[in-house]
Motif scaffolding. Structure first.
Motif, PDB file in Angstrom:
ATOM      1  N   THR A   1      -0.068  21.248 -11.953  1.00  0.00           N
ATOM      2  CA  THR A   1      -0.430  21.524 -10.560  1.00  0.00           C
ATOM      3  C   THR A   1      -1.843  22.078 -10.438  1.00  0.00           C
ATOM      4  N   GLU A   2      -2.362  22.767 -11.513  1.00  0.00           N
ATOM      5  CA  GLU A   2      -3.708  23.348 -11.409  1.00  0.00           C
ATOM      6  C   GLU A   2      -4.783  22.276 -11.315  1.00  0.00           C
ATOM      7  N   GLU A   3      -4.448  21.035 -11.708  1.00  0.00           N
ATOM      8  CA  GLU A   3      -5.440  19.974 -11.602  1.00  0.00           C
ATOM      9  C   GLU A   3      -5.643  19.529 -10.158  1.00  0.00           C
TER      10      GLU A   3
ATOM     11  N   ARG B   1       3.359  10.090  -9.657  1.00  0.00           N
ATOM     12  CA  ARG B   1       2.594  10.365 -10.868  1.00  0.00           C
ATOM     13  C   ARG B   1       1.940  11.749 -10.806  1.00  0.00           C
ATOM     14  N   ARG B   2       1.503  12.153  -9.614  1.00  0.00           N
ATOM     15  CA  ARG B   2       0.904  13.479  -9.473  1.00  0.00           C
ATOM     16  C   ARG B   2       1.923  14.581  -9.728  1.00  0.00           C
ATOM     17  N   ASP B   3       3.175  14.296  -9.382  1.00  0.00           N
ATOM     18  CA  ASP B   3       4.207  15.309  -9.614  1.00  0.00           C
ATOM     19  C   ASP B   3       4.394  15.586 -11.098  1.00  0.00           C
ATOM     20  N   LEU B   4       4.037  14.619 -11.934  1.00  0.00           N
ATOM     21  CA  LEU B   4       4.213  14.791 -13.371  1.00  0.00           C
ATOM     22  C   LEU B   4       3.030  15.507 -14.022  1.00  0.00           C
TER      23      LEU B   4
ATOM     24  N   LEU C   1       0.819  -1.206   0.000  1.00  0.00           N
ATOM     25  CA  LEU C   1       0.000   0.000   0.000  1.00  0.00           C
ATOM     26  C   LEU C   1       0.854   1.258   0.000  1.00  0.00           C
ATOM     27  N   GLU C   2       1.877   1.266   0.841  1.00  0.00           N
ATOM     28  CA  GLU C   2       2.752   2.439   0.890  1.00  0.00           C
ATOM     29  C   GLU C   2       3.461   2.649  -0.446  1.00  0.00           C
ATOM     30  N   ALA C   3       3.877   1.540  -1.067  1.00  0.00           N
ATOM     31  CA  ALA C   3       4.533   1.668  -2.364  1.00  0.00           C
ATOM     32  C   ALA C   3       3.568   2.208  -3.423  1.00  0.00           C
ATOM     33  N   HIS C   4       2.312   1.771  -3.352  1.00  0.00           N
ATOM     34  CA  HIS C   4       1.311   2.272  -4.299  1.00  0.00           C
ATOM     35  C   HIS C   4       1.045   3.758  -4.071  1.00  0.00           C
ATOM     36  N   ARG C   5       0.957   4.156  -2.806  1.00  0.00           N
ATOM     37  CA  ARG C   5       0.754   5.568  -2.510  1.00  0.00           C
ATOM     38  C   ARG C   5       1.929   6.404  -2.990  1.00  0.00           C
ATOM     39  N   ALA C   6       3.140   5.872  -2.824  1.00  0.00           N
ATOM     40  CA  ALA C   6       4.304   6.603  -3.320  1.00  0.00           C
ATOM     41  C   ALA C   6       4.289   6.708  -4.833  1.00  0.00           C
TER      42      ALA C   6
END
Length: 802
Positions: A674-676, A668-671, A658-663
């Protein structure tokens, strides 16, 4: 049993000198023998000792003359003294009254010693082992080869020459001369090998023979291809022929025995010896020997379905002995985990015979038959899942307590070193106290340095503080290397001084690397040496260096291939009885068990938690992957050919996944823009909540997606996304009845367009009612679980009578 096969093979390569029955000294007459014994160097200085010798010599010669033979050796072998070495002097003393003579046992022993020194008779090795005499070595050295013994003793280092181990080695050389004759320079490899291999009474150790062999080999007396050591030679099997591997099981059907031997010979060029031996054990032991035991007279590998089924049933379980916590041993029957592998090997045997029969029908055709094992019976998926679960459970149970085990290993080493240092500082015969324990030092020591290692504790029990310190050190070194490298125990034993290499990076920096020699997978690899691992390796090298500052070269034995490796500067080595030898795997396991007992670590059931060397390998891979090391890099470090094997070692927790999936989601969010991911406004949040309020309807709830408009213009009865429950059934029934009345009215008035629209709504309403009724029926109906009722279980009925 194959034990001792290696010694037999070596004796064929290096035979001992033949035992003669005649030579000049034994062919001499009685007067010539007596005359020689009266002259130096056979004559001793003390008159009384010389007289005692000569009395015994005359009686023994007179007694030997009563037996047939042309030489004294032939008469010796014809006498009962050679066949019955125990209390041989009683045989002679029973004879002396017949010639009006009487003698003492001491005279006979002294007389026989004189005859041995004069090379008049040569008893065999067993006879000398039973009648061991501490006077034989000095007497024989002075009379037979004083120059040879003096040269050898001068060559032996002083610290070794004064020990009892050196005395045992010199005594062994003297016994070889007593049995074979000649001088030290005439001794060959086979003489000492036979002396080491021959069955001797009272289980006398062969330590002296091995040390004497090392001396003569290092002096260049033996050929270059002679074995480097005689250590455990009499217990090892070495590589034997396929015929000997099969004959261990005493098969009765000779044609099948010949088939198995031919099959192993055919497969031998493509297999290593360990695999060949395992193949012979399965085919000859688990398969055919079992069939012969349970089906006497069987003579064909074409098995009937009944015999094949019975064999597979027996193969599924095994009987094992288990030691309980109270020390008792019980016999249990448990599943045989190797059953699928054995079935697969037997199936491959039949398939190979069938394939070879096509190309060589005259050789294999008569044996071609369908295999008794199907492909489905060789499936190991369930076993692999079970082993994976068991392995993960072991890893998860041991990984959290690893730091505690390391601390205990360090503490035990410090305590053992402190006790040994205190012993070395204490004078002989004194009493000292260290770490709250009181010890008494013996009043004398036979060690060259004058410092004993054995003491008595407060309870009077003897303790070897030197051995305790050695075991504590090797336990600490093994644990540290295991947990920092993840190598196998056989790879640990093969680590040498040459394994530590330096590598220069393109930047110019030099990094130390540990080279792991090919082992299980025959794959060489390099491991980066961390600072903690460097400290351990440095301590090991400092410990094993000799007086010249070098790590001694010693041979090692490959337990899998049953061959001796070339001498290497192995790191895990020590000196026992002035003989350098590798640290064995059994000693590493025993030292590890001692550390675990001292730690007091228990499992979930309260029993002592046991570690195997391979557990450290699993923990190393698991910890490396959990800390972010890519699995394909862990595969290279571990030396696995398949990455699935590496992942099989990694005991990944669900929380870790789970922690690996969250990471992964965070990366992926960093890519993404940011306005999304901006924060929602109050108006947007209120609009989101009001959307769900607008979904509530009189007939249920609307299931349309968020942010979408109604496409049916709020004709909810017709809408397929309307979610209805049992509470809306009455309302829907009213709508259905109303629709029917309206349709009847439209038909009377001739409103055909109205009839068509109302009919569509009626069909939708009836469908909604049918859905509710189906839900209600499913909720009220019972589900058959497959359990039979009482009426189905009974086979007869009975009524009670009044």
């Amino acid at each position: 049993m194959l034990a001792g096969a290696e010694a037999i093979a070596l004796l064929k390569r290096f035979p001992a000198r033949p035992r003669l029955t005649t030579w000049p000294e034994t062919a001499a007459t009685r007067d010539e023998v007596i005359a020689r014994l009266g002259q130096p160097p056979l004559r001793v200085k003390g008159p009384s000792t010389q007289d005692s010798r000569m009395v015994g010599v005359r009686i023994l010669l007179s007694w030997l003359e009563t037996f047939p033979g042309d030489t004294w050796q032939q008469r010796w072998e014809a006498s009962p003294i050679a066949a019955e070495p125990e209390k041989w002097y009683e045989k002679v003393r029973e004879w002396t009254p017949t010639v009006d003579r009487a003698t003492k046992t001491g005279h006979l022993q002294a007389g026989l010693l004189a005859l041995l020194c004069a090379d008049v008779v040569r008893p065999d090795t067993t006879w000398l082992a039973v009648n061991y005499s501490r006077h034989l070595r000095p007497a024989l050295a002075q009379s037979r080869d004083p120059e040879g013994f003096a040269s050898l003793e001068a060559w032996i280092p002083q610290n070794v020459r004064v020990t009892r181990h050196a005395s045992e080695a010199l005594a062994a050389l003297a016994q070889v001369l007593a049995t074979r004759g000649g001088k030290l320079q005439d001794i060959v490899v086979g003489d000492l090998l036979e002396r080491c291999y021959a069955p001797v009474a009272y289980n006398r150790i062969t330590r002296g023979v091995r040390l004497a062999y090392l001396w003569l080999r290092e002096r260049g007396q033996f050929p270059h291809d002679a074995p480097t050591t005689l250590l455990f030679t009499t217990h090892r099997a070495g590589q034997v022929t396929p015929a000997r591997l099969v004959d261990r099981y005493a098969l009765k059907c000779q044609p099948v025995r010949g088939l198995l031997v031919e099959y192993l010979i055919e497969r031998q060029p493509t297999l290593d010896y360990a695999t060949l031996k395992s193949l012979a054990a399965i085919l000859a032991g688990n398969f055919w020997a079992d069939l012969e035991q349970h089906h006497p007279g069987i003579d064909s590998i074409r098995l009937s379905s009944e015999i094949a089924t019975a064999w597979k049933t027996r193969l599924a379980t095994k009987t094992a002995r288990r030691r309980q916590a109270d020390g008792t041993v019980i016999t249990v029957t448990e599943p045989r985990t190797s059953a699928p592998a054995i079935k697969m090997t037997v199936r491959a045997f039949y398939l190979d015979i069938g394939e070879w029969a096509l190309s060589e029908p005259e050789r294999w055709g008569q044996w071609a038959s369908p295999p008794p094992v199907t492909e489905a019976e060789c499936s190991v998926k369930k076993l692999e899942r079970r082993q994976k679960s068991k392995s993960d459970r072991r890893t998860r149970e041991r990984l959290p307590v690893l730091p505690a085990l390391v601390r205990v290993a360090i503490r035990r080493l410090k305590d053992a070193t402190a006790r040994l240092d205190a012993l070395n500082a204490a004078p002989l015969g004194s009493t000292f106290t260290v770490l709250g324990e009181t010890f008494t030092v013996p009043k004398s020591s036979v060690r060259p340095d004058g410092h004993p290692t054995g003491v008595r504790d407060a309870a009077g029990e003897r303790r070897d503080l030197g051995a305790e310190e050695r075991r504590a050190f090797w336990a600490w070194a093994a644990i540290e290397i295991f947990r920092h490298t993840g190598i196998r125990i056989e790879e640990l034993q093969e680590l040498s001084h040459h394994s530590i290499i330096s590598y220069r990076l393109p930047s110019g920096d030099v990094v130390p690397l540990l080279q792991i020699a090919p082992s299980k997978t025959d794959q060489e690899r390099l491991i980066l040496i961390s600072p903690e691992l460097a400290d351990v390796l440095s301590a090991v090298i400092s410990r094993v260096r000799d007086s010249t500052g070098r790590v001694p070269l010693i041979p090692s034995y490959d337990l899998h291939e049953k061959t001796w490796n070339s001498p290497m500067p192995l790191l895990f080595q020590w000196s026992i009885s002035h003989e350098r030898r590798p640290v064995s795997g059994s000693l590493i396991r025993k030292a590890l068990d001692e550390t675990l007992r001292a730690s007091g670590i228990t499992d979930s059931s309260g029993h002592p938690l046991l570690f195997q060397p391979h557990d450290f390998r699993r923990m190393f891979i698991t910890e490396a992957i959990l800390n972010g090391l890519p699995p394909h890099i862990a595969q290279v470090i571990a030396g696995h050919r398949n990455i699935n094997t590496t992942m099989g070692y990694a005991a990944i927790y669900p929380t870790d996944a789970l922690e690996a999936h969250r990471a992964f989601i965070a990366r992926r969010r960093d890519l993404r823009p940011t306005e999304e991911y901006r924060a929602v406004t109050a108006e947007e949040w209120q609009e989101f909540l009001s959307h769900f309020e607008r979904r509530k309807l009189a007939l249920g709830e609307c299931g349309r997606a968020y942010g979408t408009d109604c496409i049916h213009e709020h004709a909810c009865v017709r809408c397929p996304v309307l979610i209805v429950t049992l509470d809306e059934k009455l309302r829907l029934e009213e709508i259905r009845d109303n629709l029917r009345d309206r349709i009847a009215e439209a038909e009377r008035e001739g409103w055909l367009g109205e009839v068509e629209g109302l009919s569509t709504s009626l069909a939708a309403a009836e469908d909604k009612i049918a859905q509710i009724e189906a839900q209600q029926e499913k909720k009220q109906s019972s589900v058959f679980l497959g359990l039979p009722s009482l009426t189905q279980l009974t086979v007869r009925t009975s009524e009670a009578t009044k």
